[in-house]
Design a protein around this motif. Sequence first.
Motif, PDB file in Angstrom:
ATOM      1  N   LEU A   5       0.821  -1.240   0.024  1.00 57.00           N
ATOM      2  CA  LEU A   5       0.028   0.050  -0.083  1.00 57.00           C
ATOM      3  C   LEU A   5       0.777   1.412   0.019  1.00 57.00           C
ATOM      4  O   LEU A   5       0.230   2.523  -0.387  1.00 57.00           O
ATOM      5  CB  LEU A   5      -1.008   0.179   1.339  1.00 57.00           C
ATOM      6  CG  LEU A   5      -2.091  -1.178   1.110  1.00 57.00           C
ATOM      7  CD1 LEU A   5      -2.796  -1.142   2.768  1.00 57.00           C
ATOM      8  CD2 LEU A   5      -2.905  -1.033   0.079  1.00 57.00           C
ATOM      9  N   LEU A   6       2.179   1.102   0.478  1.00 56.88           N
ATOM     10  CA  LEU A   6       2.919   2.465   0.240  1.00 56.88           C
ATOM     11  C   LEU A   6       3.280   2.816  -1.133  1.00 56.88           C
ATOM     12  O   LEU A   6       3.533   4.144  -1.364  1.00 56.88           O
ATOM     13  CB  LEU A   6       4.232   1.978   1.154  1.00 56.88           C
ATOM     14  CG  LEU A   6       4.119   1.628   2.651  1.00 56.88           C
ATOM     15  CD1 LEU A   6       5.609   1.162   3.140  1.00 56.88           C
ATOM     16  CD2 LEU A   6       3.776   2.875   3.127  1.00 56.88           C
ATOM     17  N   PHE A   7       3.060   1.929  -2.131  1.00 56.30           N
ATOM     18  CA  PHE A   7       3.579   2.625  -3.471  1.00 56.30           C
ATOM     19  C   PHE A   7       2.397   3.062  -4.150  1.00 56.30           C
ATOM     20  O   PHE A   7       1.113   3.110  -3.416  1.00 56.30           O
ATOM     21  CB  PHE A   7       3.842   1.056  -4.112  1.00 56.30           C
ATOM     22  CG  PHE A   7       5.410   0.917  -3.734  1.00 56.30           C
ATOM     23  CD1 PHE A   7       6.380   1.082  -4.325  1.00 56.30           C
ATOM     24  CD2 PHE A   7       5.433  -0.169  -2.603  1.00 56.30           C
ATOM     25  CE1 PHE A   7       7.751   0.889  -4.015  1.00 56.30           C
ATOM     26  CE2 PHE A   7       6.714  -0.549  -2.375  1.00 56.30           C
ATOM     27  CZ  PHE A   7       7.657  -0.157  -2.970  1.00 56.30           C
ATOM     28  N   VAL A  54       9.947  11.852   5.306  1.00 51.86           N
ATOM     29  CA  VAL A  54       9.755  11.480   3.983  1.00 51.86           C
ATOM     30  C   VAL A  54       8.775  12.684   3.393  1.00 51.86           C
ATOM     31  O   VAL A  54       7.718  12.627   3.965  1.00 51.86           O
ATOM     32  CB  VAL A  54       9.657  10.132   3.903  1.00 51.86           C
ATOM     33  CG1 VAL A  54       8.378   9.599   4.598  1.00 51.86           C
ATOM     34  CG2 VAL A  54       9.722   9.749   2.573  1.00 51.86           C
ATOM     35  N   SER A  55       8.956  12.835   2.075  1.00 54.62           N
ATOM     36  CA  SER A  55       7.791  13.575   1.333  1.00 54.62           C
ATOM     37  C   SER A  55       6.859  12.732   1.168  1.00 54.62           C
ATOM     38  O   SER A  55       7.230  11.377   0.777  1.00 54.62           O
ATOM     39  CB  SER A  55       8.381  14.007   0.121  1.00 54.62           C
ATOM     40  OG  SER A  55       9.589  15.089   0.370  1.00 54.62           O
ATOM     41  N   THR A  56       5.476  13.002   1.446  1.00 53.63           N
ATOM     42  CA  THR A  56       4.427  12.255   1.070  1.00 53.63           C
ATOM     43  C   THR A  56       3.463  13.082   0.198  1.00 53.63           C
ATOM     44  O   THR A  56       2.380  12.858  -0.132  1.00 53.63           O
ATOM     45  CB  THR A  56       3.698  11.789   2.433  1.00 53.63           C
ATOM     46  OG1 THR A  56       3.153  12.994   2.956  1.00 53.63           O
ATOM     47  CG2 THR A  56       4.534  11.145   3.155  1.00 53.63           C
ATOM     48  N   GLY A  70       0.879   6.247  -2.175  1.00 53.01           N
ATOM     49  CA  GLY A  70       1.852   6.921  -2.753  1.00 53.01           C
ATOM     50  C   GLY A  70       3.061   7.322  -2.091  1.00 53.01           C
ATOM     51  O   GLY A  70       3.636   8.630  -2.523  1.00 53.01           O
ATOM     52  N   VAL A  71       3.525   6.941  -1.071  1.00 55.30           N
ATOM     53  CA  VAL A  71       4.761   7.055  -0.310  1.00 55.30           C
ATOM     54  C   VAL A  71       5.874   7.061  -0.958  1.00 55.30           C
ATOM     55  O   VAL A  71       6.982   7.876  -0.626  1.00 55.30           O
ATOM     56  CB  VAL A  71       4.595   6.757   1.232  1.00 55.30           C
ATOM     57  CG1 VAL A  71       5.927   6.928   1.912  1.00 55.30           C
ATOM     58  CG2 VAL A  71       3.307   6.957   1.862  1.00 55.30           C
TER      59      VAL A  71
END
Length: 218
Positions: free
Chosen positions: A84-86, A216-218, A99-100
């Motif tokens: 799900l992080l992708f 980290v940019s999100t 979308g991390v």
Amino acid sequence: MTTIIDYGIGNLRSIEKAFETVGATVHRTDDPAAIAEAERLVLPGVGAFRACIDEIRRRDLEGPIHDAIGRGVPFLGVCVGMQLLFETGYEKGEHEGLGVLPGHVAHFRETDAGMPDELTVPHMGWNAIEPTRDHPLLDELGATPYVYFVHSYHPVADDADDVLTTTSYGHTFPSVVQRDNVFGVQFHPEKSQAAGLGLLDNFAALPTTEEAGRTVST
């Protein structure tokens, strides 16, 4: 305090018990405010990408997850929680992830790398993870620890620097990812005996936001 995001999907009690085994204090919640303000977060997941991300959004947890990651909170996604992080998942359609991390999630037989017909999918059982670099998350786990996998899909990372370990099954895929304070593991550490418990212990010992000062940019 390690907060496990409870969105009704995943091996919640199993991973909770695994953290307790290594001495971590654990809190399980679906409260958006508690998630946004957590010191350390774990996102478990089992089953389908779409069902998981839909439930996170139905419970209004996506914003708090991004808020916590943006604060530099150590964040660990497990199995589908890692996927799900992708940006995008391709399981029975195309679905937008958190979308991390840049990249997508594909079936073993639907990647450009190909897959030998004699290998069965899902990839199920023990396999080695091979580090691409040193990191405290992997401390004391050994050169190529064996861990337990159950999955038919895996991430395809756009940035090779996000890949902390790889695993081979027909082709090579990311088995641990890391960018700043964000981590993901494709395997199940709660089922991986000493290596899995060691990784969870290492995660529970990572510096919190105030100590690390990394985001980290999100």
